[in-house]
Each structure stands twice: as structure tokens, then as C-alpha cells.
Design a protein around this motif. Sequence first.
Motif, PDB file in Angstrom:
ATOM      1  N   ASN A  49       0.808  -1.233   0.000  1.00  0.00           N
ATOM      2  CA  ASN A  49       0.000   0.000   0.000  1.00  0.00           C
ATOM      3  C   ASN A  49       0.836   1.275   0.000  1.00  0.00           C
ATOM      4  N   CYS A  50       2.014   1.229  -0.579  1.00  0.00           N
ATOM      5  CA  CYS A  50       2.880   2.412  -0.581  1.00  0.00           C
ATOM      6  C   CYS A  50       2.341   3.433  -1.594  1.00  0.00           C
ATOM      7  N   PRO A  51       2.306   4.717  -1.211  1.00  0.00           N
ATOM      8  CA  PRO A  51       1.789   5.728  -2.137  1.00  0.00           C
ATOM      9  C   PRO A  51       2.706   6.027  -3.327  1.00  0.00           C
ATOM     10  N   GLU A  52       3.976   5.572  -3.268  1.00  0.00           N
ATOM     11  CA  GLU A  52       4.900   5.828  -4.387  1.00  0.00           C
ATOM     12  C   GLU A  52       4.604   4.840  -5.526  1.00  0.00           C
ATOM     13  N   ASP A  53       5.048   5.196  -6.737  1.00  0.00           N
ATOM     14  CA  ASP A  53       4.703   4.339  -7.894  1.00  0.00           C
ATOM     15  C   ASP A  53       5.925   3.662  -8.529  1.00  0.00           C
ATOM     16  N   CYS A  54       6.924   3.323  -7.742  1.00  0.00           N
ATOM     17  CA  CYS A  54       8.149   2.703  -8.276  1.00  0.00           C
ATOM     18  C   CYS A  54       7.772   1.493  -9.163  1.00  0.00           C
ATOM     19  N   GLY A  55       8.223   1.548 -10.411  1.00  0.00           N
ATOM     20  CA  GLY A  55       7.763   0.593 -11.417  1.00  0.00           C
ATOM     21  C   GLY A  55       8.252  -0.824 -11.231  1.00  0.00           C
ATOM     22  N   TYR A  56       9.189  -1.027 -10.297  1.00  0.00           N
ATOM     23  CA  TYR A  56       9.737  -2.366 -10.041  1.00  0.00           C
ATOM     24  C   TYR A  56       9.123  -3.017  -8.814  1.00  0.00           C
ATOM     25  N   CYS A  57       8.333  -2.248  -8.033  1.00  0.00           N
ATOM     26  CA  CYS A  57       8.074  -2.669  -6.651  1.00  0.00           C
ATOM     27  C   CYS A  57       6.704  -3.321  -6.432  1.00  0.00           C
ATOM     28  N   SER A  58       6.743  -4.470  -5.782  1.00  0.00           N
ATOM     29  CA  SER A  58       5.515  -5.216  -5.463  1.00  0.00           C
ATOM     30  C   SER A  58       4.664  -4.469  -4.441  1.00  0.00           C
ATOM     31  N   GLN A  59       5.284  -3.508  -3.729  1.00  0.00           N
ATOM     32  CA  GLN A  59       4.596  -2.896  -2.591  1.00  0.00           C
ATOM     33  C   GLN A  59       3.877  -1.586  -2.924  1.00  0.00           C
ATOM     34  N   SER A  60       4.042  -1.125  -4.169  1.00  0.00           N
ATOM     35  CA  SER A  60       3.382   0.117  -4.546  1.00  0.00           C
ATOM     36  C   SER A  60       1.865  -0.081  -4.590  1.00  0.00           C
ATOM     37  N   GLY A  61       1.131   0.842  -3.963  1.00  0.00           N
ATOM     38  CA  GLY A  61      -0.331   0.797  -4.023  1.00  0.00           C
ATOM     39  C   GLY A  61      -0.827   0.935  -5.460  1.00  0.00           C
ATOM     40  N   ALA A  99      10.243  -0.291   5.522  1.00  0.00           N
ATOM     41  CA  ALA A  99       8.815   0.053   5.560  1.00  0.00           C
ATOM     42  C   ALA A  99       8.392   0.640   4.217  1.00  0.00           C
ATOM     43  N   ALA A 100       7.225   0.221   3.752  1.00  0.00           N
ATOM     44  CA  ALA A 100       6.694   0.705   2.463  1.00  0.00           C
ATOM     45  C   ALA A 100       6.012   2.055   2.684  1.00  0.00           C
ATOM     46  N   TRP A 101       6.812   3.036   2.925  1.00  0.00           N
ATOM     47  CA  TRP A 101       6.339   4.398   3.163  1.00  0.00           C
ATOM     48  C   TRP A 101       6.954   5.361   2.160  1.00  0.00           C
ATOM     49  N   LYS A 102       6.230   6.473   1.895  1.00  0.00           N
ATOM     50  CA  LYS A 102       6.873   7.586   1.175  1.00  0.00           C
ATOM     51  C   LYS A 102       7.842   8.255   2.145  1.00  0.00           C
ATOM     52  N   THR A 166       6.547   9.694  -8.650  1.00  0.00           N
ATOM     53  CA  THR A 166       5.950  10.364  -7.486  1.00  0.00           C
ATOM     54  C   THR A 166       6.980  11.055  -6.584  1.00  0.00           C
ATOM     55  N   ARG A 167       8.235  11.060  -7.003  1.00  0.00           N
ATOM     56  CA  ARG A 167       9.260  11.811  -6.269  1.00  0.00           C
ATOM     57  C   ARG A 167      10.386  12.134  -7.246  1.00  0.00           C
ATOM     58  N   THR A 168      11.275  13.033  -6.831  1.00  0.00           N
ATOM     59  CA  THR A 168      12.359  13.430  -7.744  1.00  0.00           C
ATOM     60  C   THR A 168      13.703  12.888  -7.250  1.00  0.00           C
TER      61      THR A 168
HETATM   62 FE1  SF4 Z   1       8.935   2.633  -3.938  1.00  0.00          FE
HETATM   63 FE2  SF4 Z   1       9.865   1.875  -1.508  1.00  0.00          FE
HETATM   64 FE3  SF4 Z   1       7.270   2.341  -1.882  1.00  0.00          FE
HETATM   65 FE4  SF4 Z   1       8.374   0.223  -3.023  1.00  0.00          FE
HETATM   66  S1  SF4 Z   1       8.161   0.572  -0.850  1.00  0.00           S
HETATM   67  S2  SF4 Z   1       6.910   1.668  -3.956  1.00  0.00           S
HETATM   68  S3  SF4 Z   1      10.414   1.021  -3.478  1.00  0.00           S
HETATM   69  S4  SF4 Z   1       8.931   3.837  -2.050  1.00  0.00           S
END
Ligand code: SF4
Length: 339
Positions: A49-61, A99-102, A166-168
Amino acid sequence: MSNISRQDIAHLFDLPLMDLLMQAQTIHRQNFPANEVQISTLLSIKTGNCPEDCGYCSQSGHHRDKVGLSPEKLIAIEKVVREAKRAKANGSSRFCMGAAWKHPHDKDLPYLTTLISEVKALGMETCMTLGMLSLHQAQTLANAGLDYYNHNLDTSRAYYDSVTTTRTYDERLQTLDYVRQAGINVCSGSIVGMGESRQDRIDWIYELTQMPIPPQSIPVNLLVPIKGTPLGDKVLEEGRLSTIEWIRTIAVTRICCPKSVVRLSAGRESLTDGEQALAFMAGANSFFYGDKLLTTANSSMSNDDHLMKELGLTAKRASPKVVQITDVMSKQVDELVVA
Ligand code: SF4
Ligand code: SAM
Ligand code: DTB
């Protein structure tokens, strides 16, 4: 800051592989005990449920529906301590909590500082990776004795928008600067094999050499392609980067950042023992140990035990930062001010 140029880095990448490995291993031996590796274990303390959109990450919301990962709230302190004890008993010197946080919220700080104290009380080094930090948050973690903060640049500035929107890049560098100012060791690495070019890998290494000092710890992750993530799907469709190019990236990182610990990070599970041996030859001197990374499987512990024995590698002992009495006093003053 080093005076190495992008052309110098490109030249290293172009060397015949054996010449590159020889140079990297020679520099490794000038700076570290030849056959010693630092071993860390990872634990996800807040998953998905992470608010970031990292294109590799299983944890992105943003990719949640396609990946299907079950999110988990912050886990109990007792559970973290139990896992840290297990990691220590298995030979890890550092416990890395992710932690899957911004970014963390200030209300999370007492939980986080308690985790740091409890894990340090076991005699282990501590590492956290929690997203962006303010200077105050970095100082609070430092006062609690945090040894390392992991915050990856992941790739070059030019490719960053293709990875995360979602970040620079500058926000990422800002947090690294706060971590450095607070006196925490910097852990900052990359992911290779996300569809980036060699020039992006060169530019990422160049970024490291432009820092006041390169990160003390540099994880070089090989993308774990996760179905349902944009970059994972792309790689599963178009094919993986050659392992040799990942090994070249490790070797060039070792040469350009001779005093940094370079970690074989995510992605080892898909590699043979021989490929991993070449990566150690390239100057890597750390890896993640334990059956799980954050959400994906790691190389099995039994295979790693076998690999270490076969290669004659020994584990480095922990040397956690001692919390100074002044740190404790300033923490108490902080609490008085807050009260
Ligand atoms: Fe990106 Fe980290 Fe969130 Fe994954 S957990 S989407 S790597 S910020
Ligand atoms: N949310 C925090 C952050 O991004 O800084 C901490 C956790 S995040 C999962 C930590 C790092 O894991 C990322 O920066 C990325 O480099 C790495 N990572 C995540 N998913 C990966 C994957 N599928 N393959 C390889 N590395 C990955
Ligand atoms: C890092 O550079 N790699 C680790 C750690 N820092 C936090 C994370 C790897 C995650 C791999 C994918 C997963 O398990 O979700």
C-alpha cells in the motif's frame, strides 16, 4: 568528491572482463580483508500500500490490483526482536528493517527508536529504510543509535522518470544529505536490469563519486521481475539483462568507490553459485542472508552456507555504533521540549 570522469567510468565498463575483475579484486584486497563478507538480514516491518509508484516494486499501491500482494500494517516490536534474534543466531551482523512508506510520520518515531534500541541491545548493527526523512527525523534516528540508513538512487537521473514519477532524484539526494548530516552511515544503491542503458549505469556510479564521500554501503540489486509491476512485466516479456553486465557494474562500483562495502543484493536467487563467485571476485563483500528479502524469496540459507564454505568466505563480526551519553542526554532534552 572524486575527480573520476564519466569517460573513465565508461572505459572501465569497456575493459575485457578478466582485466576488469583483476583490477576490481586488487582494489578490493587493498581496502578490505580478502575473504571476509558482511552479512545482513532484512525484515519488512510495514508491507504494501505504498503511495509511491516505483515501477519495479511489489509494494506500490499503484500496482496493487495487478500484483495481488496482501498489505500488512506495522508489525509488533516483539516480533521484530524475535526475527532479529534469529538473524543473529544465524550469523548476521546487521538487521535491516524496511517500511513501504513515502516517508515516516513523526508519530512513528517512538516505535522506530524503540526498535533501534532493542535490536542494538542484541549486539547487532541496525539499518532502516523508511523512505524520505526530514533532518529532524534523521537526527532522532541517529540519537537512538541507528547505524545505517538505506535510501537507493536506483538509477541515473535521466532514467529516473521511467522508474518513479511520485518523487524526484533531488528529493532522494536531499534525504541522503540529511542522513549524512545526522552522522548515520549512508547505504545507497541501484537496481540494474530495469531496461536502463549502460550509460545510465555509468551515470549512477558517477553520482556516487560526486557525493562528499561515497556511501559506506552500496547495494547493487539485480531486478527481481515481479509480475504485475510495469518494469517486471517489461523484463519478463523482453528478457533479462545479462548477468555479466551486472557483474561488470559491481566491479566498476568497487573500483570507483574503493572504501565502500558493495552488496550483492536482490536477485541472487536466480543466479548460479558460479555467477555469485564471479560477483565476489568483482569485489562484492556483502549479501543479504535469510530465506526472504522484503516480499520475495532470497537465495536459501542452506545454499548460502554451502556457497560460503565452498568459496572459503568468512562472516564479518558486528560493530554497532555505541550510543553516546550525550546522544541520550540530547534525546531526553528533546523529550522535555516536546513535553
Ligand atoms: Fe517505492 Fe519503496 Fe514504496 Fe516500493 S516501498 S513503492 S520502493 S517507495
Ligand atoms: N520505501 C523505501 C524506499 O523506497 O526507500 C524502502 C523500501 S524499498 C522496497 C527498498 C529498495 O528495494 C528500493 O529502493 C529498491 O532499490 C529495492 N527493490 C524493491 N523492489 C525490488 C525489486 N523487485 N528488485 C530489486 N530491487 C528492488
Ligand atoms: C536494497 O537495496 N535491497 C533490499 C533493501 N535495500 C531494502 C530490498 C530488496 C527488495 C527486493 C524485492 C522484495 O523482496 O520485495
